[in-house]
Design a protein around this motif. Structure first.
Motif, PDB file in Angstrom:
ATOM      1  N   HIS A  12       0.770  -1.448   0.371  1.00 20.82           N
ATOM      2  CA  HIS A  12      -0.322  -0.021   0.009  1.00 20.82           C
ATOM      3  C   HIS A  12       1.209   1.661  -0.312  1.00 20.82           C
ATOM      4  CE1 HIS A  12      -3.439  -2.738   0.981  1.00 20.82           C
ATOM      5  NE2 HIS A  12      -2.941  -3.148   2.180  1.00 20.82           N
ATOM      6  N   THR A  39      -2.043  10.623   8.027  1.00 19.63           N
ATOM      7  CA  THR A  39      -2.392   8.649   8.510  1.00 19.63           C
ATOM      8  C   THR A  39      -4.122   7.841   7.728  1.00 19.63           C
ATOM      9  OG1 THR A  39      -1.644   9.640  10.529  1.00 19.63           O
ATOM     10  CG2 THR A  39      -2.517   7.605  10.585  1.00 19.63           C
ATOM     11  N   GLU A  40      -4.036   6.544   7.941  1.00 21.17           N
ATOM     12  CA  GLU A  40      -6.450   6.300   7.393  1.00 21.17           C
ATOM     13  C   GLU A  40      -6.439   5.775   8.697  1.00 21.17           C
ATOM     14  OE1 GLU A  40      -2.721   3.211   7.063  1.00 21.17           O
ATOM     15  OE2 GLU A  40      -2.471   5.343   7.597  1.00 21.17           O
ATOM     16  N   ARG A  71      -2.148   8.580   1.811  1.00 25.29           N
ATOM     17  CA  ARG A  71      -2.696   7.744   2.125  1.00 25.29           C
ATOM     18  C   ARG A  71      -3.919   7.017   1.246  1.00 25.29           C
ATOM     19  NH1 ARG A  71       1.057   5.617   5.436  1.00 25.29           N
ATOM     20  NH2 ARG A  71       1.354   6.550   7.320  1.00 25.29           N
ATOM     21  N   LYS A  92       0.416   5.621  11.570  1.00 25.94           N
ATOM     22  CA  LYS A  92      -0.074   4.356  11.114  1.00 25.94           C
ATOM     23  C   LYS A  92      -1.697   4.782  12.245  1.00 25.94           C
ATOM     24  CE  LYS A  92       0.003   0.547  12.592  1.00 25.94           C
ATOM     25  NZ  LYS A  92       0.155  -0.946  11.787  1.00 25.94           N
ATOM     26  N   GLY A 130       2.066   4.573  -0.248  1.00 26.45           N
ATOM     27  CA  GLY A 130       2.455   5.701   1.318  1.00 26.45           C
ATOM     28  C   GLY A 130       3.335   7.016   1.919  1.00 26.45           C
TER      29      GLY A 130
END
Length: 473
Positions: A254, A394-395, A420, A330, A256
């Motif tokens: 993923h 941050t997701e 993100r 995170k 980022g």
């Protein structure tokens, strides 16, 4: 069975609560008075979903206790786990084992019966041998056996990782040490968890090798994201196309802003130093460290360039409001260690912009680490109110729920930098936003199209290889 855990930090506290849930009697020795007071008061010194309830239930059942007295903690135990910090040493990147050896020495001097001394902390290869030598020197009168039991806990998912792990790794070289560790993890037999028994050095290296490999996957997909932007491709499709290959897998692909946290940064650096010291350098690991650091260092400039490009020519960011959603490295944690948000916000603050930041869990931890000019909002909507620019760092799930129409209503500007990729680019652009994600082909292709065929002959050569080589490679 009764055990002691030295250190009530992230690894020690989660491990203690989960072992207690297995039915083990656990006493945690914590030397930090402030942390011990919080633990005794039922307050969690870290944010980890579900940990407070797990600690409370096992304390109430009498299986979990906390103390500042080491002798009390280790009385009558079969095993003592060392779960103290091993931060990077300044200037070199080697793991600092000061706390590990200090804890081991205190335990050895206080012991009055044989135990298995287990390192739960992430320690360099060879630490177990040194601890064995220390035990032989300080307590030749006792049978103190050394074991390594590295943790593989993801912050935000630590309880599930402990209770339903992919595997348990035990480095031990005596039957008694192996028997004690097998007994501790016996509840996992019901779910057929593999328990890998190895030597000390092997167990110590497994942890570093695993983290370095995962960090490499993160770094690789981040570089592919940059390439996608340059050639007009979509990194999410690239990631999916890679991840569907069973040899590669979908996890940790993923894109980022770069990895942070308590493990990947220090463990990749430590592994690089371990390999250099052993005269077997890990060039891939060294490259992962360098590429990730460069990515985080360049985040601020990336955001600033996007912001300036959307504004009037010649205008700077002084006085403009920038909303930053997410500070922790995170979601589902308050950990700010090596968070990409730190260098990004520092660079933005230097422009004279007004930074309005919000994180559901990490703002208390963030305040000592960020510029004093940062304004902390009480909610995501408060942070974005009147903002000229929105940056997603941050997701957190609550940020994903922010509707384009609501953002357009609250913000003064129309620029979103989504580091993100939590938003739908088409929906944001339809709402009038200038949207910048990661690896979503924002940059136009500037090279001549024929340039991408320069290596066509090499491609045909690869396709002509023996099929077995391709299958194995």
């Amino acid at each position: 069975m009764k055990i002691a855990i030295i250190g009530g930090g992230y690894v020690g506290l989660v491990s203690a609560a989960c072992f207690a849930e297995f039915g083990v009697e656990v006493c945690v020795a914590e030397t930090d008075p402030a942390r011990l007071d919080r633990l005794l008061a039922g307050e969690m010194p870290i944010y980890e979903p579900g940990l407070d309830a797990l600690v409370a239930s096992n304390r109430a059942a009498g299986r979990l206790s906390f103390t500042g007295a080491l002798a009390e903690a280790i009385a009558g135990v079969e095993a003592v786990f060392i779960a103290v910090g091993t931060p990077s040493r300044r200037g070199g990147g080697h793991a600092d084992l000061t706390y590990v050896f200090a804890a081991a020495e205190q335990v050895l001097k206080a012991l009055d019966h044989p135990v298995v001394l287990v390192t739960k902390s992430t320690v360099p290869v060879g630490t177990g041998r040194k601890l064995a030598a220390l035990a032989a020197r300080l307590r030749p009168d006792l049978a103190v056996e050394i074991a390594s039991n590295p943790e593989f806990l993801r912050e935000g998912s630590a309880i599930g990782d402990f209770m339903r792990p992919d595997r348990v790794v035990v480095g031990a070289e005596t039957e008694r040490a192996r028997a004690v560790l097998r007994a501790l993890y016996r509840p996992l037999n019901l779910i057929e968890t593999p328990v890998l028994m190895t030597g000390l050095e092997t167990a110590e290296l497994i942890k570093y090798a695993a983290n370095a490999y995962l960090a490499m996957k993160v770094t690789f997909i981040n570089e592919m994201a940059d390439l996608c932007e340059a050639v007009g491709a979509d990194v999410h499709d690239v990631s999916r196309g890679m991840g569907l290959d069973g040899r590669i897998g979908r996890k940790f692909l993923h894109p980022g802003p770069g990895f942070g946290g308590s493990c990947f940064p220090k463990d990749t650096l430590a592994l690089a130093r371990i390999a250099q010291d052993a005269r077997a350098p890990s060039r891939l690991t060294e490259a992962v460290v360098a590429v990730n650091e460069a990515r985080k260092a360049g985040l601020g400039r990336r955001i600033i360039d996007f912001a300036l490009a959307a504004g009037p020519a010649g205008e700077d960011l002084r006085g403009r409001r920038i909303a930053v959603l997410g500070l922790a490295f995170k979601p589902e944690t308050d950990d700010m260690r090596d968070s990409p948000a730190i260098p990004a916000i520092e660079a933005l603050a230097e422009t004279g912009a007004v930074i309005a930041a919000y994180d559901p869990a990490a703002m208390s931890a963030a305040k000592p680490l960020l510029p004093g000019s940062v304004v902390y909002a009480e909610s995501a909507l408060q942070a974005i109110e009147g903002a000229d620019l929105l940056v997603v760092m941050t997701e957190w799930n609550e940020f994903r729920a922010l509707a384009p129409a609501r953002l357009a209503q609250a913000m003064a500007g129309r620029v979103i930098v989504d580091l993100r990729n939590i938003f739908d680019p088409a929906a944001m652009r339809a709402a009038g936003f200038v949207y910048h994600g990661v690896g979503r082909g924002q940059r136009p292709v500037t090279a001549d199209a024929d340039a991408y065929d320069d290596d066509a002959d090499d491609d045909h050569a690869v396709m002509g290889r023996d099929e077995k080589d391709l299958a194995d490679g």
